[in-house]
Design a protein around this motif. Structure first.
Motif, PDB file in Angstrom:
ATOM      1  N   GLU A  44       0.541  -1.263   7.838  1.00  0.00           N
ATOM      2  CA  GLU A  44      -0.264  -0.116   7.508  1.00  0.00           C
ATOM      3  C   GLU A  44       0.253   0.466   5.983  1.00  0.00           C
ATOM      4  OE1 GLU A  44      -2.763   1.835   9.586  1.00  0.00           O
ATOM      5  OE2 GLU A  44      -3.109  -0.099   9.385  1.00  0.00           O
ATOM      6  N   LYS A  45       1.679   0.677   6.006  1.00  0.00           N
ATOM      7  CA  LYS A  45       1.997   1.211   4.701  1.00  0.00           C
ATOM      8  C   LYS A  45       2.142   0.040   3.528  1.00  0.00           C
ATOM      9  CE  LYS A  45       4.033   4.484   4.842  1.00  0.00           C
ATOM     10  NZ  LYS A  45       3.560   5.750   4.638  1.00  0.00           N
ATOM     11  N   PHE A  46       2.002  -1.276   3.762  1.00  0.00           N
ATOM     12  CA  PHE A  46       1.990  -2.219   2.602  1.00  0.00           C
ATOM     13  C   PHE A  46       0.661  -2.111   2.450  1.00  0.00           C
ATOM     14  CE2 PHE A  46       0.414  -6.320   1.772  1.00  0.00           C
ATOM     15  CZ  PHE A  46       1.231  -6.574   0.814  1.00  0.00           C
ATOM     16  N   GLU A  47      -0.601  -1.967   3.236  1.00  0.00           N
ATOM     17  CA  GLU A  47      -1.921  -1.704   2.822  1.00  0.00           C
ATOM     18  C   GLU A  47      -2.077  -0.586   2.016  1.00  0.00           C
ATOM     19  OE1 GLU A  47      -4.251  -2.306   6.241  1.00  0.00           O
ATOM     20  OE2 GLU A  47      -3.993  -4.348   6.585  1.00  0.00           O
ATOM     21  N   PRO A  53      -5.047  -0.598  -2.637  1.00  0.00           N
ATOM     22  CA  PRO A  53      -5.344  -0.177  -4.075  1.00  0.00           C
ATOM     23  C   PRO A  53      -5.901  -1.341  -4.723  1.00  0.00           C
ATOM     24  CG  PRO A  53      -3.505   0.969  -3.488  1.00  0.00           C
ATOM     25  CD  PRO A  53      -3.629  -0.046  -2.257  1.00  0.00           C
ATOM     26  N   VAL A  54      -5.169  -2.560  -4.405  1.00  0.00           N
ATOM     27  CA  VAL A  54      -5.607  -3.778  -5.324  1.00  0.00           C
ATOM     28  C   VAL A  54      -7.065  -4.185  -4.856  1.00  0.00           C
ATOM     29  CG1 VAL A  54      -5.136  -6.382  -5.247  1.00  0.00           C
ATOM     30  CG2 VAL A  54      -3.182  -4.830  -5.296  1.00  0.00           C
ATOM     31  N   ALA A  55      -7.237  -4.109  -3.528  1.00  0.00           N
ATOM     32  CA  ALA A  55      -8.708  -4.564  -3.161  1.00  0.00           C
ATOM     33  C   ALA A  55      -9.704  -3.414  -3.665  1.00  0.00           C
ATOM     34  CB  ALA A  55      -8.766  -4.473  -1.598  1.00  0.00           C
ATOM     35  N   ALA A 200     -11.496 -10.439   1.291  1.00  0.00           N
ATOM     36  CA  ALA A 200     -11.611 -10.061   2.734  1.00  0.00           C
ATOM     37  C   ALA A 200     -11.210  -8.824   2.961  1.00  0.00           C
ATOM     38  CB  ALA A 200     -10.853 -11.234   3.649  1.00  0.00           C
ATOM     39  N   ARG A 201     -10.155  -8.365   2.417  1.00  0.00           N
ATOM     40  CA  ARG A 201      -9.817  -7.061   2.558  1.00  0.00           C
ATOM     41  C   ARG A 201     -10.701  -5.992   1.830  1.00  0.00           C
ATOM     42  NH1 ARG A 201      -8.054  -3.444   5.708  1.00  0.00           N
ATOM     43  NH2 ARG A 201      -7.393  -1.730   5.005  1.00  0.00           N
ATOM     44  N   ALA A 202     -11.470  -6.471   0.584  1.00  0.00           N
ATOM     45  CA  ALA A 202     -12.335  -5.465   0.112  1.00  0.00           C
ATOM     46  C   ALA A 202     -13.507  -5.167   0.993  1.00  0.00           C
ATOM     47  CB  ALA A 202     -12.702  -6.230  -1.202  1.00  0.00           C
TER      48      ALA A 202
END
Length: 265
Positions: A44-47, A53-55, A200-202
């Motif tokens: 969760e913290k990594f995301e 932010p990258v997505a 996929a995350r986006a």
């Protein structure tokens, strides 16, 4: 025996050993909850700090047509994995449909840039819509239980069985990782994997916002939803009754002394 066969045997033996050890130690579906919650919090913290932010940046700077093209290409790769697992499960209709998707989209769709197969299904009686099969489902098809729930760093919810499935799919069936082994890791494999993950995350950003608003305990919500969905996929949407859950006086689901997974029908 080839190197690939050795790798396959090692992965299978590892999966059986882990499932067996976990079953002896504790029959509950989440015996590793304390560790899983720690990994879940890390993810969760990594995301929050990096991945989201990258997505969001990817979505902001990528035109919608290009984003659709990238998604189509990765989807075409996954159809190869689906075809292989459908064959292993003797689901020949699913294998034929997925193989047809690969053929049509790779040739007429210019290496998967255009999802012509879905368009054909939408305007005709030919059903070559997207399927969902993987090696975790293949193991389940042949009676291998999921084993304990497991949260993987960066990858998220899984189980012992599905972790073995991920390793087999990526090592033996996915085109980028297995069909052409001479692809360089730093210049082809790693960037492609990162591109797939960001894309996929986006696509999940809006869903994640809804989840944050709906779940009182996000960890439990994700775990229960994952286990129920995987059980449904293994049984093609028609799982048998799971007697390890019983209804309590309030009509809520509770574990009996043997543990197990709740079913969504």
């Amino acid at each position: 025996m080839t190197l690939y066969r050795y790798k396959f045997l090692v992965l299978m033996l590892l999966g059986y050993m882990l499932i067996g050890c976990a079953s002896v130690e504790n029959n509950k579906r989440d015996p590793l909850e304390s560790m899983n919650r720690a990994v879940f919090a890390f993810n969760e913290k990594f995301e929050e700090i990096i991945f989201d932010p990258v997505a969001r940046g990817y979505r902001a700077v990528t035109p919608d047509p290009l984003e659709m093209i990238i998604g189509n290409v990765f989807s075409n790769f996954s159809d190869v994995v689906i075809t292989a697992n459908a064959l292993l499960q003797l689901k020949f209709d699913t294998a034929a449909a997925s193989a047809a998707r690969v053929l049509v989209n790779t040739t007429f769709g210019v290496f998967g840039i255009i999802d012509i197969a879905s368009d054909i299904s939408a305007v005709s009686d030919i059903n070559i819509n997207k399927r969902n099969e993987d090696f975790g489902q293949t193991l389940g098809r042949y009676g291998i239980g999921p084993g304990p729930y497991l949260v993987l760093p960066f990858l998220g919810p899984s189980s012992i069985r599905d972790t073995v499935g991920i390793a087999v799919d990526s090592s033996f069936f996915h085109p980028i990782w297995s069909i052409y082994p001479d692809f360089d890791f730093l210049t082809v494999r790693f960037p492609t994997s990162m591109g797939w993950a960001v894309d996929a995350r986006a696509q999940m950003l809006d869903t994640d916002k809804t989840l944050e608003e709906a779940a009182l305990d996000k960890y439990e919500f994700v775990r229960d939803a994952y286990l129920q969905r995987r059980r449904s996929l293994v049984y093609d949407g028609k799982p048998p009754p799971d007697e390890s859950f019983e209804a309590n006086e309030n009509g809520e689901a509770e574990e009996d002394e043997n543990g197990g997974g709740e079913v969504i029908k």
